[in-house]
Structures are given as structure tokens and as C-alpha cells.
Design an enzyme around this catalytic site. Structure first.
Site, short mmCIF file in Angstrom:
data_model
loop_
_atom_site.label_atom_id
_atom_site.label_comp_id
_atom_site.label_asym_id
_atom_site.label_seq_id
_atom_site.Cartn_x
_atom_site.Cartn_y
_atom_site.Cartn_z
CG ASP A 240 -1.88 -0.89 1.07
OD1 ASP A 240 -2.29 -1.28 -0.01
OD2 ASP A 240 -2.60 -1.27 2.31
CE1 TYR A 379 -5.80 -6.31 -1.37
CE2 TYR A 379 -6.83 -8.37 -1.55
CZ TYR A 379 -6.55 -7.05 -2.11
OH TYR A 379 -6.66 -7.07 -3.36
#
Ligand SMILES: [Zn+2]
Ligand SMILES: [Zn+2]
Length: 417
Positions: A240, A379
Site C-alpha cells: 500500500d 490483505y
């Protein structure tokens, strides 16, 4: 036309037919018998055929001016001019090998194919391949480059009739690993959607949503050195924007599009990139590679096992025993529906990913630090907060508290055993 000797037979008939019915120049006539010996030029072959028929069959066979030739319309007369253009265009490139591609109008190709089929000319070579080979020979001789059909340095595209030449260098592929030491940098350049990169008030004229990216920081130096304008970045997955990439770094392949220079010193450039980007990114082990490595890097990202460091905030508070509760995650399969935050970009589906190990440490009564080893593609932020039940089991679920990731670092990317 009238044959006067007994020499006429099945082999010679097509010759008469060909010359009688079609207006072919010597080059095109000779090319219809390209694969027959002797290996002389098409033009010489065409002349031989014409002379032979006039000598033995007492017929008058007038020469055909190339420009009036039914197939080529004199296109071979363009070769010299095209060659000059090639020399001009090639001069700005550093290259050893090349491949030529020629564009011919479809009607020329069709005209020739029809004649070859109708007259059953099994030894013919097509005008396109003949033109290509001729030009390739000239480039070999006059410029000294070698032909390479596998991975040529230069692709020379020629429009034979318009006499237009375009030259493009095949991309340079460079492999390496990057460490991202600072949060807030995306991996790839995010082009501004409003102006498609041209620059507008929304992006402060930069054409980009983020001022810089890992790709920008690496490619800047490489593009400059290779005299290229554009790059493509292929990472083995991506972290990210707000996550750091530490440890041994993440493998990537950077593709430099249309480089004018190919002999660049990667060792020196690696040092230069690291010097310019101190505290932001660091790259390790730049080496030249090939197109296949792009796929390899992608496969690695799908199969890799990743190790993260996560700082999490617990509400209402961390209790004694919470650290032990997280032991439950060891070697546990997680069902994860595509996170809400990426739903606009990714397909909504359920992934099954494994967590191998979670080491937890209490920092204070609100915070814990976790080291999570898990399958690539899981994730982690959602493994922590549960994403309203879309990820299960999750750390929020196991602790029966609100857990939120506040800092995330990738600390290792390992090849799966
Ligand atoms: Zn011709
Ligand atoms: Zn913009």
C-alpha cells in the site's frame, strides 16, 4: 506467340502463359522462379527466361518497364531512397542487431497471390519477403548490423510505396529489488485522470496524483542514461502507499521503452539512484534481464510468502491474555472477500489465504506490534480489522475488540517452498 520447335512441353507451358497473360518486369518474372537454381538475382533470372524463350521459340518478348509492371509498379526502385532514410533514422541509436518489417498495400499482395495460384508457380517468393530480404542485405552490408529475428535491438518498419521509415528500439529490461523507506509513495506513477498526464490545476500541472513514485525515482536516472522517454514498471506485487517495503526488498522489472542507448553501466546507475533518493528508496542488484522475467516476477508475487510488521490499535484496550489469543492464527486458513476499499478496482470474490505465524507484542494498553507471516495476496489491514465480516477469522474477531492497523511494513518476500 507461336512455338516452332518440339521443345515445348509441360514445363515450359506455364512460362508462355505467364508472359503472355501478364505484364511482368524482369524482377517480378525472375522472382516467380526464386527457389530454382541458379541463384542469380531475380532480374538476371527474368532476363534469362525472356531471352531463352525468344531464342528457341522464335517469339518476340518485349521488356516491361518496372514502373508498368503489373505486380510491383516499380517499388524496387524505392530501395535506394529508403536505405538513405534508414541510415538517417538509425544514426541516433546504439545497436548491433535489427529486423525489418515491410508494409505492402493489400492489393499488391493479392494481385501477386492470384498470379502465383493461377499459374501454379511453386518456386515463387512473395514480393514482401523479397523486398524485406533485399533491404536487410543492404543494411547488413552498408551499416554493418546483424539480422536477429529473436530479439533485435532495432525494429525497422518500412512502408515500401510511401517510402516511409520508422525505427524503434526494443525495450531494455532491468531486474532489481527495491526497498521503500518512506510511507506515502506509490509503487507506480499515478497519472492524473482529469488531464491524462498533460498537467492541469487539479494535479498542479504535474500530470500525476502523487508527486513521486518508486517507479519515478528509479526510472528517472535510467531513462536519462538510456535516452528513453518512457518506462513500464512490473513489481512482484505491491505494498500500500502508506506501507514501507523493508528487508531484502521487493523484486521488480523495469522496462525502458525505445532506448537510444543500450550500453549503460547498471552498477554505477544503482549507486546514483540510491544517492539521489537517500531516505526514500533504495535499490539492490540491478541486472539486465529479458521479457520473460516480467512474468516470473508476477508469478513470484502470487506464490510468495510475505512477512509484515504491523502496528495495531485496540479499542477499548489491550488486556492480559490478548497476545496468547492470537496464537490461534498459527497455520490458519482465512476466508477473505475482496476488501471494500479496493472493490472499485478489483473483482469481488472470496480468496482463501493462509496465515503461518503471528508474533504479538504489547506496546501499551492501546497498541500492539505484530509480525505476520502469510500468503502473498492476503490483505493484512483487513486481516486485522475484519472488514465488517468480509475477512474471517480476523484479529478483531479473535480478540472480540476493535482492532485497526495504523502502520504497516513489508519486511520480507520469500519464495514459497
Ligand atoms: Zn515487377
Ligand atoms: Zn491533471
Amino acid at each position: 506467340m507461336h512455338a516452332t520447335t518440339t521443345m515445348e512441353n509441360e514445363d515450359i507451358k506455364p512460362l508462355f502463359s505467364l508472359i503472355e497473360k501478364h505484364n511482368l518486369c524482369d524482377k517480378c518474372l525472375g522472382r516467380m522462379f526464386h527457389n530454382l537454381k541458379p541463384m542469380i538475382t531475380e532480374e538476371e533470372k527474368g532476363k534469362c527466361i525472356r531471352n531463352f524463350l525468344s531464342m528457341f521459340f522464335n517469339v518476340k518478348l518485349g521488356e516491361v518497364d518496372e514502373r508498368n509492371c503489373e505486380i510491383c509498379k516499380g517499388v524496387f526502385l524505392n530501395l535506394e531512397g529508403i536505405m538513405e532514410e534508414v541510415k538517417k533514422k538509425i544514426s541516433e541509436y546504439e545497436a548491433e542487431t535489427f529486423e525489418v518489417g515491410t508494409t505492402f498495400p493489400p492489393d499488391v499482395i493479392k494481385r501477386e497471390e492470384e498470379i502465383i495460384a493461377r499459374e501454379n508457380l511453386i518456386h515463387a517468393e512473395s514480393i514482401k519477403s523479397n523486398f524485406n530480404n533485399k533491404l536487410s542485405e543492404m543494411i547488413k552490408k552498408e551499416i554493418g548490423l546483424a539480422v536477429d529475428h529473436e530479439s533485435p535491438h532495432l525494429l525497422i518498419n518500412v512502408n515500401a510505396y510511401a517510402q516511409k521509415v520508422s525505427v524503434k528500439a526494443s525495450p531494455l529490461f532491468i531486474y532489481g529489488r527495491y526497498r521503500k523507506l518512506l510511507r506515502g509513495i506509490p509503487q507506480a506513477t499515478w497519472t492524473c485522470k482529469k488531464c491524462s498526464g498533460k498537467g492541469c490545476p487539479a494535479c498542479n500541472g504535474t500530470g500525476k496524483i502523487y508527486k513521486e513514485s518508486v517507479q519515478d525515482l528509479i526510472s528517472h536516472v535510467l531513462l536519462e542514461e538510456a535516452k528513453a522517454k518512457k518506462s513500464k514498471f512490473h513489481g512482484a506485487g505491491r505494498e500500500d502507499i502508506d506501507a514501507r517495503m523493508l528487508g531484502r526488498g521487493r523484486p521488480f522489472v523495469i522496462e525502458l521503452i525505445n532506448p537510444k542507448k543500450r550500453k549503460i553501466n547498471l552498477e554505477e546507475l544503482e549507486k546514483e539512484i540510491n544517492k539521489r533518493n537517500k531516505g526514500k528508496i533504495e535499490i539492490i542488484g540491478l541486472t539486465f534481464t529479458n521479457r520473460d522475467k516480467k512474468r516470473e516476477v508476477k508469478v513470484l508475487s502470487e506464490k510468495a510468502i510475505k512477512k509484515y510488521r504491523a502496528l495495531i490499535e485496540i479499542k477499548p484496550k489491550v488486556d492480559e491474555g490478548d497476545v496468547q489469543k492470537l496464537d490461534k492464527l498459527e497455520n490458519l486458513e482465512i476466508m477473505q472477500r475482496t476488501p471494500t476499499r479496493v472493490l472499485s478496482r478489483r473483482k469481488d470474490k472470496v480468496r482463501r489465504k493462509r496465515v503461518y505465524e503471528v508474533k504479538a507484542k504489547t506496546i501499551n494498553d492501546r497498541r500492539m506490534e505484530l509480525t505476520i507471516t502469510c500468503d502473498g495476496g492476503l490483505y493484512v489491514k483487513e486481516l486485522i480489522n475484519g472488514d465488517s465480516g468480509r475477512t474471517t477469522p480476523s484479529i478483531s474477531e479473535i480478540l472480540n475488540k476493535k482492532a485497526e492497523c495504523t502502520e504497516l511494513d513489508v519486511i520480507d518476500i520469500m519464495e514459497a517452498p
